[in-house]
Design a protein around this motif. Structure first.
Motif, mmCIF file in Angstrom:
data_model
loop_
_atom_site.group_PDB
_atom_site.id
_atom_site.type_symbol
_atom_site.label_atom_id
_atom_site.label_comp_id
_atom_site.label_asym_id
_atom_site.label_seq_id
_atom_site.Cartn_x
_atom_site.Cartn_y
_atom_site.Cartn_z
ATOM 1 N N GLU A 156 0.434 -1.255 0.108
ATOM 2 C CA GLU A 156 -0.008 -0.052 0.216
ATOM 3 C C GLU A 156 0.870 1.478 -0.396
ATOM 4 O O GLU A 156 1.982 1.375 0.997
ATOM 5 C CB GLU A 156 -0.927 -0.194 1.226
ATOM 6 N N SER A 165 -8.960 -2.221 -0.176
ATOM 7 C CA SER A 165 -8.441 -3.243 -0.783
ATOM 8 C C SER A 165 -8.100 -4.490 -0.651
ATOM 9 O O SER A 165 -8.219 -5.327 -1.269
ATOM 10 C CB SER A 165 -6.353 -2.221 -0.056
ATOM 11 N N GLU A 168 -10.666 -6.228 -2.573
ATOM 12 C CA GLU A 168 -10.583 -6.048 -3.815
ATOM 13 C C GLU A 168 -9.387 -7.175 -3.833
ATOM 14 O O GLU A 168 -9.142 -8.319 -5.138
ATOM 15 C CB GLU A 168 -9.902 -5.265 -3.895
#
Length: 193
Positions: A156, A165, A168
């Motif tokens: 990240e 995130s 995903e």
């Protein structure tokens, strides 16, 4: 980091259980979150209301866990299962039951991580493994999980995970939420707005 109340009618049983909780996450050095004996008075209630997380012990049985002689909800002792707004998890050792507050159920949905830990504990019980070996095994599993989260966070921009995130990257939304909660409590995630 949750708010847990543990009830037992036996002092030694309660102390033994309470002692194990911080030992499971030694990297946090979290002994200060223990409130080994709450009587459920106004002082306890105020302290629990202001704490964002704790592990509180109680020796009063649920049935008589009331302050005064009133039967109204607001008069029920804070270390009672009837005051869900003050705790996330209620552990009743004598009845071998755990109650998750309605507001916290999303945080405690079982995932593959939970199943792995349950399997480890079941096997340890079957094999009569010593308490310290079980604690060490759980600490190792916790550290492995944290290390995996650190690896994910390294990808990240700001080295912090977000719920989106994780969603995903993972197909299982319950696992993504659980991992986000762990990352958040370990300082590896940014709070969602």
């Amino acid at each position: 980091k949750k708010r847990m109340v543990v009830y037992s009618n036996k002092v030694l049983e309660l102390q033994r259980f309470l002692r194990i909780i911080p030992a499971l996450v030694p990297h946090r050095e979290s002994w200060n979150v223990l409130k080994p004996y709450c009587v459920g008075d106004e002082e306890d209630e105020e302290e629990l209301k202001t704490a964002s997380f704790f592990v509180a012990g109680a020796l009063q049985p649920m049935e008589s866990n009331k302050v005064g002689r009133h039967e109204r909800d607001e008069d029920v002792c804070v270390v009672s299962p009837y005051r869900q707004e003050l705790w996330d998890i209620y552990v009743d050792i004598p009845s071998q039951s755990i109650t998750v507050g309605d507001h916290a159920k999303r945080d405690f949905t079982a995932t593959s991580v939970h199943k792995d830990i349950a399997s480890f504990l079941s096997k340890a019980l079957e094999e009569n493994v010593e308490d310290q070996a079980i604690i060490s095994g759980l600490q190792e599993k916790n550290q492995e999980l944290i290390d995996k989260l650190k690896m994910l966070a390294a990808d990240e921009e700001d080295m912090l995970l977000s719920l989106s995130s994780l969603q995903e990257q993972l197909q299982n939304p319950k696992l993504a939420f659980f991992l986000y909660s762990v990352a958040l409590s370990e300082g590896l995630a940014r709070p969602e707005a």
